[in-house]
Design a protein around this motif. Structure first.
Motif, PDB file in Angstrom:
ATOM      1  N   LEU A  28       0.825  -1.215   0.000  1.00 36.52           N
ATOM      2  CA  LEU A  28       0.000   0.000   0.000  1.00 36.52           C
ATOM      3  C   LEU A  28       0.853   1.255   0.000  1.00 36.52           C
ATOM      4  O   LEU A  28       0.510   2.245  -0.651  1.00 36.52           O
ATOM      5  CB  LEU A  28      -0.944  -0.010   1.202  1.00 36.52           C
ATOM      6  N   TYR A  29       1.969   1.237   0.701  1.00 41.05           N
ATOM      7  CA  TYR A  29       2.869   2.389   0.729  1.00 41.05           C
ATOM      8  C   TYR A  29       3.447   2.650  -0.663  1.00 41.05           C
ATOM      9  O   TYR A  29       3.464   3.779  -1.134  1.00 41.05           O
ATOM     10  CB  TYR A  29       3.989   2.157   1.738  1.00 41.05           C
TER      11      TYR A  29
ATOM     12  N   ILE B 117       2.233   1.686  -3.592  1.00 41.01           N
ATOM     13  CA  ILE B 117       1.165   2.116  -4.501  1.00 41.01           C
ATOM     14  C   ILE B 117       0.797   3.568  -4.241  1.00 41.01           C
ATOM     15  O   ILE B 117       0.585   4.346  -5.172  1.00 41.01           O
ATOM     16  CB  ILE B 117      -0.054   1.190  -4.367  1.00 41.01           C
ATOM     17  N   SER B 118       0.740   3.981  -2.987  1.00 42.63           N
ATOM     18  CA  SER B 118       0.362   5.365  -2.678  1.00 42.63           C
ATOM     19  C   SER B 118       1.448   6.348  -3.109  1.00 42.63           C
ATOM     20  O   SER B 118       1.154   7.469  -3.510  1.00 42.63           O
ATOM     21  CB  SER B 118       0.068   5.525  -1.188  1.00 42.63           C
ATOM     22  N   LYS B 119       2.714   5.938  -3.062  1.00 43.08           N
ATOM     23  CA  LYS B 119       3.800   6.821  -3.481  1.00 43.08           C
ATOM     24  C   LYS B 119       3.906   6.908  -4.997  1.00 43.08           C
ATOM     25  O   LYS B 119       4.427   7.877  -5.528  1.00 43.08           O
ATOM     26  CB  LYS B 119       5.140   6.341  -2.906  1.00 43.08           C
TER      27      LYS B 119
ATOM     28  N   GLY C 228       1.471   7.231  -7.107  1.00 39.44           N
ATOM     29  CA  GLY C 228       0.536   8.246  -7.586  1.00 39.44           C
ATOM     30  C   GLY C 228      -0.109   7.864  -8.899  1.00 39.44           C
ATOM     31  O   GLY C 228      -0.700   6.804  -9.018  1.00 39.44           O
ATOM     32  N   ASP C 229       0.014   8.719  -9.915  1.00 36.66           N
ATOM     33  CA  ASP C 229      -0.638   8.500 -11.201  1.00 36.66           C
ATOM     34  C   ASP C 229       0.169   7.602 -12.128  1.00 36.66           C
ATOM     35  O   ASP C 229      -0.225   7.375 -13.263  1.00 36.66           O
ATOM     36  CB  ASP C 229      -0.885   9.841 -11.905  1.00 36.66           C
TER      37      ASP C 229
END
Length: 48
Positions: free
Chosen positions: A16-17, A19-21, A23-24
């Motif tokens: 999750l970290y 994927i969140s970093k 971004g697009d």
């Protein structure tokens, strides 16, 4: 058994970290067909 659960939780947190970093940069919308499959601009026409 508890080690397996802890390992899964740690792996999920790292995933999750990341994927969140990203971004697009990551497209999670599934398969693409047609003109929206490429991220490159169309090649310019050769001058005559």
């Amino acid at each position: 058994m508890w080690k397996l659960v802890v390992g899964f939780v740690v792996f999920a947190a790292i995933a999750l970290y990341v994927i969140s970093k990203a971004g697009d940069k990551i497209d999670m919308s599934g398969e693409k067909h047609g003109g929206d499959t490429t991220h490159e601009p169309a090649p310019a026409a050769a001058p005559k």
